[in-house]
Motif scaffolding. Structure first.
Motif, PDB file in Angstrom:
ATOM      1  N   GLN A  71      -3.146  -8.914  -0.917  1.00 39.25           N
ATOM      2  CA  GLN A  71      -3.718  -7.704  -1.497  1.00 39.25           C
ATOM      3  C   GLN A  71      -5.057  -7.992  -2.162  1.00 39.25           C
ATOM      4  OE1 GLN A  71      -2.504  -4.470  -1.159  1.00 39.25           O
ATOM      5  NE2 GLN A  71      -4.542  -4.051  -1.971  1.00 39.25           N
ATOM      6  N   GLN A  72      -5.155  -9.133  -2.847  1.00 39.60           N
ATOM      7  CA  GLN A  72      -6.408  -9.504  -3.501  1.00 39.60           C
ATOM      8  C   GLN A  72      -7.508  -9.786  -2.477  1.00 39.60           C
ATOM      9  OE1 GLN A  72      -4.636 -12.696  -5.775  1.00 39.60           O
ATOM     10  NE2 GLN A  72      -4.841 -11.557  -7.702  1.00 39.60           N
ATOM     11  N   VAL A  73      -7.148 -10.461  -1.386  1.00 45.05           N
ATOM     12  CA  VAL A  73      -8.144 -10.727  -0.339  1.00 45.05           C
ATOM     13  C   VAL A  73      -8.571  -9.418   0.320  1.00 45.05           C
ATOM     14  CG1 VAL A  73      -8.622 -11.940   1.821  1.00 45.05           C
ATOM     15  CG2 VAL A  73      -7.262 -13.054   0.048  1.00 45.05           C
ATOM     16  N   MET A  74      -7.613  -8.499   0.513  1.00 45.72           N
ATOM     17  CA  MET A  74      -7.955  -7.201   1.094  1.00 45.72           C
ATOM     18  C   MET A  74      -8.947  -6.458   0.207  1.00 45.72           C
ATOM     19  SD  MET A  74      -7.777  -5.047   3.539  1.00 45.72           S
ATOM     20  CE  MET A  74      -6.410  -5.607   4.562  1.00 45.72           C
ATOM     21  N   ARG A  88      -2.242  -8.911   8.351  1.00 46.95           N
ATOM     22  CA  ARG A  88      -1.309  -8.019   9.018  1.00 46.95           C
ATOM     23  C   ARG A  88      -1.631  -6.586   8.631  1.00 46.95           C
ATOM     24  NH1 ARG A  88       2.302 -11.415  11.081  1.00 46.95           N
ATOM     25  NH2 ARG A  88       2.644 -13.415  10.034  1.00 46.95           N
ATOM     26  N   PRO A  89      -1.408  -5.634   9.531  1.00 45.53           N
ATOM     27  CA  PRO A  89      -1.709  -4.232   9.210  1.00 45.53           C
ATOM     28  C   PRO A  89      -0.929  -3.691   8.014  1.00 45.53           C
ATOM     29  CG  PRO A  89      -1.463  -4.519  11.577  1.00 45.53           C
ATOM     30  CD  PRO A  89      -1.030  -5.813  10.940  1.00 45.53           C
ATOM     31  N   ASP A  90       0.145  -4.381   7.610  1.00 51.28           N
ATOM     32  CA  ASP A  90       0.917  -3.953   6.440  1.00 51.28           C
ATOM     33  C   ASP A  90       0.017  -3.721   5.229  1.00 51.28           C
ATOM     34  OD1 ASP A  90       2.982  -4.609   8.155  1.00 51.28           O
ATOM     35  OD2 ASP A  90       3.554  -6.427   7.098  1.00 51.28           O
ATOM     36  N   TRP A  91      -1.040  -4.527   5.104  1.00 54.61           N
ATOM     37  CA  TRP A  91      -1.856  -4.493   3.898  1.00 54.61           C
ATOM     38  C   TRP A  91      -2.874  -3.355   3.884  1.00 54.61           C
ATOM     39  CZ3 TRP A  91       0.491  -6.716   0.221  1.00 54.61           C
ATOM     40  CH2 TRP A  91       1.357  -7.784   0.510  1.00 54.61           C
ATOM     41  N   PHE A  92      -2.823  -2.476   4.894  1.00 55.86           N
ATOM     42  CA  PHE A  92      -3.604  -1.253   4.852  1.00 55.86           C
ATOM     43  C   PHE A  92      -2.838  -0.138   4.144  1.00 55.86           C
ATOM     44  CE2 PHE A  92      -5.466  -2.859   9.059  1.00 55.86           C
ATOM     45  CZ  PHE A  92      -6.572  -3.419   8.428  1.00 55.86           C
ATOM     46  N   ALA A  97      -1.389   5.631   4.303  1.00 51.96           N
ATOM     47  CA  ALA A  97       0.075   5.678   4.239  1.00 51.96           C
ATOM     48  C   ALA A  97       0.738   5.507   5.596  1.00 51.96           C
ATOM     49  CB  ALA A  97       0.512   7.003   3.598  1.00 51.96           C
ATOM     50  N   ASP A  98       0.101   5.960   6.665  1.00 54.20           N
ATOM     51  CA  ASP A  98       0.736   5.911   7.984  1.00 54.20           C
ATOM     52  C   ASP A  98       1.109   4.498   8.412  1.00 54.20           C
ATOM     53  OD1 ASP A  98       0.777   8.621   8.317  1.00 54.20           O
ATOM     54  OD2 ASP A  98      -0.889   8.723   9.720  1.00 54.20           O
ATOM     55  N   PHE A  99       0.432   3.487   7.882  1.00 54.13           N
ATOM     56  CA  PHE A  99       0.775   2.116   8.256  1.00 54.13           C
ATOM     57  C   PHE A  99       2.131   1.683   7.703  1.00 54.13           C
ATOM     58  CE2 PHE A  99      -3.626   1.975   9.487  1.00 54.13           C
ATOM     59  CZ  PHE A  99      -3.637   1.093  10.553  1.00 54.13           C
ATOM     60  N   GLN A 100       2.692   2.459   6.772  1.00 57.18           N
ATOM     61  CA  GLN A 100       4.029   2.145   6.271  1.00 57.18           C
ATOM     62  C   GLN A 100       5.059   2.162   7.399  1.00 57.18           C
ATOM     63  OE1 GLN A 100       4.890   1.315   3.159  1.00 57.18           O
ATOM     64  NE2 GLN A 100       3.314   2.131   1.799  1.00 57.18           N
ATOM     65  N   VAL A 101       4.813   2.977   8.430  1.00 62.33           N
ATOM     66  CA  VAL A 101       5.789   3.102   9.506  1.00 62.33           C
ATOM     67  C   VAL A 101       5.970   1.778  10.241  1.00 62.33           C
ATOM     68  CG1 VAL A 101       4.246   3.794  11.419  1.00 62.33           C
ATOM     69  CG2 VAL A 101       6.572   4.720  11.282  1.00 62.33           C
ATOM     70  N   MET A 102       4.943   0.922  10.250  1.00 60.95           N
ATOM     71  CA  MET A 102       5.044  -0.358  10.935  1.00 60.95           C
ATOM     72  C   MET A 102       5.951  -1.325  10.183  1.00 60.95           C
ATOM     73  SD  MET A 102       1.114  -0.961  12.242  1.00 60.95           S
ATOM     74  CE  MET A 102       1.580  -2.434  13.176  1.00 60.95           C
ATOM     75  N   SER A 103       6.177  -1.077   8.889  1.00 63.58           N
ATOM     76  CA  SER A 103       7.030  -1.931   8.082  1.00 63.58           C
ATOM     77  C   SER A 103       8.442  -1.377   7.953  1.00 63.58           C
ATOM     78  CB  SER A 103       6.426  -2.097   6.680  1.00 63.58           C
ATOM     79  OG  SER A 103       5.121  -2.606   6.748  1.00 63.58           O
ATOM     80  N   TRP A 104       8.679  -0.230   8.573  1.00 63.42           N
ATOM     81  CA  TRP A 104      10.005   0.378   8.498  1.00 63.42           C
ATOM     82  C   TRP A 104      10.897  -0.260   9.565  1.00 63.42           C
ATOM     83  CZ3 TRP A 104      12.322   2.912   4.857  1.00 63.42           C
ATOM     84  CH2 TRP A 104      13.522   3.578   5.119  1.00 63.42           C
ATOM     85  N   GLY A 105      12.025  -0.761   9.164  1.00 66.16           N
ATOM     86  CA  GLY A 105      12.892  -1.518  10.067  1.00 66.16           C
ATOM     87  C   GLY A 105      13.338  -0.745  11.285  1.00 66.16           C
TER      88      GLY A 105
END
Length: 323
Positions: A71-74, A88-92, A97-105
């Motif tokens: 997060q700090q590097v971002m 990783r796109p998670d840190w967007f 908010a839409d990138f949250q879907v990539m972290s949803w199991g």
């Protein structure tokens, strides 16, 4: 006075006579452990850029966690002190908010499904949000290894993770997904996860095989369960102001180097995963399969509530599932 003016003119003439340098300095950084797969992807990116870019770029690759957490590097990436980031796109998700879907199991069925998504107009639209809202542009993205469980005690079914303290990154979708399936998600920095497992602050953690091995998760939590709950992705991105400062030719060189490095990572991810697991077993860990259906059912049932809360755009999860 004449001597001063002549000196200034002479100095200016000397400067103007020097050949102009086309070299662009690029600070490249992430927060991945040294020798992890993404760290090696960054090295590959630097090598390709050196081979194809000639003298166009002067790359300063900062490896490991010298600049802080992801997060700090971002944040530094957005500010422009880090020109290129491998992550990783998670840190967007903190901004888009839409990138949250990539972290949803259990959103993605397999590697091919995720790659289809990364090549889709859906992902392109999400990337444009990153440009507009964060001042960062994704140059290339590819499929990494699936994320699996590392626990202090064996996990044979969903019942075994009820009330288990699970280390997760500070990403809302991870927190809510693990809460949905019955665990107690606990935010702990990646660099501190091994000690948290070793000391019993948490009972388990989840990560891809190569990343977990670089952090020695299997030593502190030797029970590995192949949940494959998240298909991870990795990317290389560039600060938008840096991108716009480049010529069209240099933009093409940078994008091509990123695409080659990410493609190399994706191929390596697939070939290395089993070898890493075999090494973990040789070092004392056990690897077990599990019936994922009870996990997937709970995760799927919770999607309407997640969309109602604004975790990601309504209907996005289903659009991805339909790819």
């Amino acid at each position: 006075m004449k001597r001063t003016i002549l000196g200034a003119v002479t100095a200016l003439s000397t400067i103007l006579a020097l050949p102009a340098s086309a070299e662009t300095g690029l600070v490249v950084a992430g927060s991945e452990a040294v020798d992890s797969l993404l760290d090696r992807m960054a090295i590959r990116f630097e090598e390709i850029l050196s081979e194809t870019g000639g003298d166009a770029f002067d790359v300063n690759l900062i490896r490991g966690q010298s600049l802080g957490s992801a997060q700090q590097v971002m944040e530094q990436h957005q500010a422009g002190s880090v020109d290129v980031m491998y992550s990783r796109p998670d840190w967007f998700t903190s901004n888009v908010a839409d990138f949250q879907v990539m972290s949803w199991g259990f959103t993605f069925r397999d590697r091919d499904h995720m790659q289809n998504f990364l090549n889709s107009d859906i992902f392109a639209g999400m990337n444009q949000q990153v440009v507009d809202q964060m001042g960062v542009r994704v140059l290339a993205a590819g499929v990494d290894q699936p994320r699996i469980l590392y626990t202090r005690m064996p996990v044979n079914s969903i019942d075994d993770i009820q009330d288990m303290r699970m280390r997760v990154p500070g990403i809302r979708a991870y927190l809510q997904m693990w809460e949905t399936v019955g665990a107690v998600p606990t935010q702990i920095a990646w660099a501190e996860a091994f000690l948290a497992l070793q000391s019993g602050v948490v009972d388990g953690a989840e990560a891809d095989a190569s990343g977990a091995y670089s952090q020695r998760f299997h030593v502190a939590a030797p029970n590995i369960t192949l949940t494959n709950h998240v298909m991870s992705a990795a990317h290389i991105s560039v600060n938008e102001a840096t991108w716009e400062s480049l010529s069209a030719e240099d933009q093409a060189i940078l994008q091509d180097a990123a695409a080659q490095a990410v493609a190399w990572m994706s191929t390596q991810a697939q070939s290395e995963s089993q070898g890493v697991l075999d090494t973990m077993v040789a070092e004392g860990a056990t690897v077990s399969d599990i019936d994922n259906e009870p996990f997937a059912e709970r995760a799927g049932e919770a999607v309407p509530a997640m969309e109602a809360e604004g975790l990601w755009s309504e209907g996005l999860w289903q659009r991805i599932r339909d790819l």
